[in-house]
Structures are given as structure tokens and as C-alpha cells.
Design an enzyme around this catalytic site. Structure first.
Site, short mmCIF file in Angstrom:
data_model
loop_
_atom_site.label_atom_id
_atom_site.label_comp_id
_atom_site.label_asym_id
_atom_site.label_seq_id
_atom_site.Cartn_x
_atom_site.Cartn_y
_atom_site.Cartn_z
N ASP A 173 -2.55 -11.24 -2.53
CA ASP A 173 -2.93 -10.43 -3.69
C ASP A 173 -1.68 -10.18 -4.53
OD1 ASP A 173 -4.60 -8.87 -5.38
OD2 ASP A 173 -3.89 -7.03 -4.44
N CYS B 235 -6.91 -11.73 -4.93
CA CYS B 235 -6.68 -11.27 -6.30
C CYS B 235 -7.62 -12.01 -7.26
CB CYS B 235 -5.23 -11.55 -6.66
SG CYS B 235 -4.80 -11.07 -8.33
N HIS C 294 -8.22 -3.55 -6.59
CA HIS C 294 -7.96 -2.10 -6.58
C HIS C 294 -9.21 -1.25 -6.78
CE1 HIS C 294 -3.95 -3.60 -7.25
NE2 HIS C 294 -3.45 -2.39 -7.21
N GLU D 179 -1.93 2.70 -9.04
CA GLU D 179 -0.64 2.42 -8.39
C GLU D 179 0.35 3.56 -8.56
OE1 GLU D 179 0.98 -1.00 -7.55
OE2 GLU D 179 -0.97 -1.85 -7.09
#
Ligand code: DGL
Length: 268
Positions: free
Chosen positions: A7, A71, A187, A155
Site C-alpha cells: 500500500d 492500494c 484508509h 493520517e
């Protein structure tokens, strides 16, 4: 040999966790490119080159037989070229799989017709989801919405500001009367509850941590020559390309105490 999971950062650890829970017997190595996250606003060539280096590392240094590109952005911008050009020449007996086609197959299997998709800017611009969906079922409608602020907020501990960002990104999709929403970024698994609360029970959420493990299981069943190469000691190692205290803390939060030592990886 191992299964690699790649990822752009740490969000793919949610997918890795789900895969390990579903298929605990195999040995896994996770690589998160924390040095270059986020990929979501990068150029296609840059994402290709970063992904190729990561794949090279997982095959040559970690002895992976199979890599899952968790990803979405890398799956959209780099996977096809990796499979068709790089893999054929450099590692013809190994495999790299992405998350886009399995996600769309899942949506089609569940008879979803007006699908919203929340993803990074680069992924929405790639048009790959529309292209692949056209091959699976051209009558299904897809409404893509880029959500550039969500990954940086997640993040950087920006939970207090999420509601406003979600309102901005979800309201146009809501107006389109979508019947489902693909969480098209690793995410976003974190946001399931908030998104479900916003969209209500009439909208089905398609979350990759809930579908990729099963898809991988059936891939391994169908490809027994590859499955036979996989070692089965239940190991899991995590490597990242930038080892800061906060990256390590986030990784430990997601994986839990079983994470072990996080390795720093230099991609050449
Ligand atoms: N992991 C990426 C994805 O699934 C999102 C984060 C990024 O922009 O790098 O698309």
C-alpha cells in the site's frame, strides 16, 4: 514463499488484517510506502515507478510468490502496466493482483445498479473503474467522487474536521440517489460507521476489507500451482519506507500487539 501486501501507506494494514484473519495459515509481508504517501495526487508515471520498485523489493528481497496491491490508486495507475510489461519479463512465474476488478465483481454479484465511489483524485481521474465496470456490466452506473482531504485528515489525527469533509464529498453522491458506495481507498475502512450514518440504511457500503480476503481465498483455490509454493507458518512482517514515531504508532494501533518490529525498507 510469502504473500506480499503493498500500500502507499498504512491504510492497507486494514486489508492485511482482514486477509490474515480469513487466511491465517500463510506467511505475509506488508510494505507501506510511508516515505511517499499520499499517492493520490501524484502523476501516473510516478505511481508506476514507486509501485514497480515496491513489487521488485517484495519479489527479490522477500521471496513473495504473490503480491496484493491493496492500494486503489496504485491498482488504478500502475497495475495493468506492471502485469503486462514488467511481470512478464522480470517475474513470469509470480503474480500481482489488484483490488479494483474484485471490488467491481463483488458489486455486480450483489446486483448494485447505481454505485457511488469515493476515492483519491488520481484514481477518479484514471477512469479505470468505469472502464472495468463497462466490461463486467455496462448497464451499471458509476458516480465517482474524489475526496482529497480524507487521507491527510486520517493520517494527521484530523477526526474533528471529518464531518464537514464528508458532507462535502457525500452530498453530491446522495443527490444522485446511489444504491451503494464503494470505499475506493484503503484508509476509508476507518470511516465506515460515519459514512453509513450519513447515507442511511438504503445505501450498501462496499468495503474492501470485507471482500478481498474471500476473493483471495478463491483465487488461491483456483491457482493451486501458486498456492503450493506458499509457506504456511502464519508469520506477518511489516516494513515501511519512512519509520517515524507516528507511523509506527499508527501501524501498532491498526495491527495490535502482534505487530513485532517494524522494519525500515529502502526501495532502490
Ligand atoms: N492507499 C491509497 C488508496 O487506496 C490512498 C492513499 C494515498 O493517496 O496514497 O488509494
Amino acid at each position: 514463499m510469502k504473500i506480499g501486501i503493498f500500500d502507499s501507506g498504512l491504510g492497507g494494514l486494514y486489508i492485511a488484517n482482514a486477509i490474515r484473519t480469513y487466511l491465517p495459515e500463510y506467511d505475509y509481508v506488508y510494505l507501506g510506502d510511508t516515505l511517499h504517501v499520499p499517492y493520490g495526487r501524484r502523476a501516473v508515471d510516478t505511481v508506476y515507478e514507486l509501485t514497480r520498485k515496491a513489487i521488485d523489493y517484495l519479489f527479490s528481497e522477500q521471496d513473495c510468490a504473490l503480491i496484493i496491491v491493496a492500494c486503489n490508486t496504485a491498482s488504478a495507475l500502475a497495475l495493468r502496466r506492471i502485469q503486462q510489461e514488467y511481470l512478464v519479463k522480470a517475474y513470469p512465474n509470480r503474480r500481482v493482483l489488484g483490488v479494483i476488478v474484485p471490488t467491481l465483481e463483488h458489486a455486480a454479484d450483489h446486483k448494485l445498479r447505481r454505485i457511488g465511489m469515493l476515492a483519491t483524485e488520481a484514481m477518479c481521474n484514471s477512469g479505470i473503474y468505469e472502464e472495468e465496470l463497462g466490461k463486467i456490466d455496462p448497464d451499471v452506473q458509476l458516480f465517482a467522487q474524489s475526496a482529497p482531504l480524507l487521507v491527510p485528515m486520517l493520517e494527521h489525527d484530523g477526526w474533528d474536521f471529518l464531518d464537514q469533509a464528508l458532507e462535502k464529498y457525500l452530498s453530491p453522491l446522495h443527490e444522485k440517489k446511489i444504491d451503494s458506495l464503494i470505499l475506493g481507498c484503503t484508509h476509508y475502512c476507518l470511516l465506515k460507521e460515519k459514512i453509513a450514518a450519513y447515507l442511511g440504511s438504503g445505501v450498501t457500503l462496499v468495503s474492501q476489507d470485507e471482500l478481498i480476503p474471500e476473493k483471495l481465498g478463491s483465487y488461491l483455490n483456483k491457482h493451486s500451482w501458486l498456492e503450493a509454493k506458499l509457506s504456511k507458518e502464519g508469520q506477518f512482517n511489516v516494513g515501511i519506507t519512512d519509520v517515524s514515531r507516528s507511523f509506527c504508532a499508527t501501524a501498532e494501533d491498526i495491527v495490535g500487539p502482534s505487530i513485532g518490529k517494524i522494519q525500515r525498507i529502502d526501495l532502490l
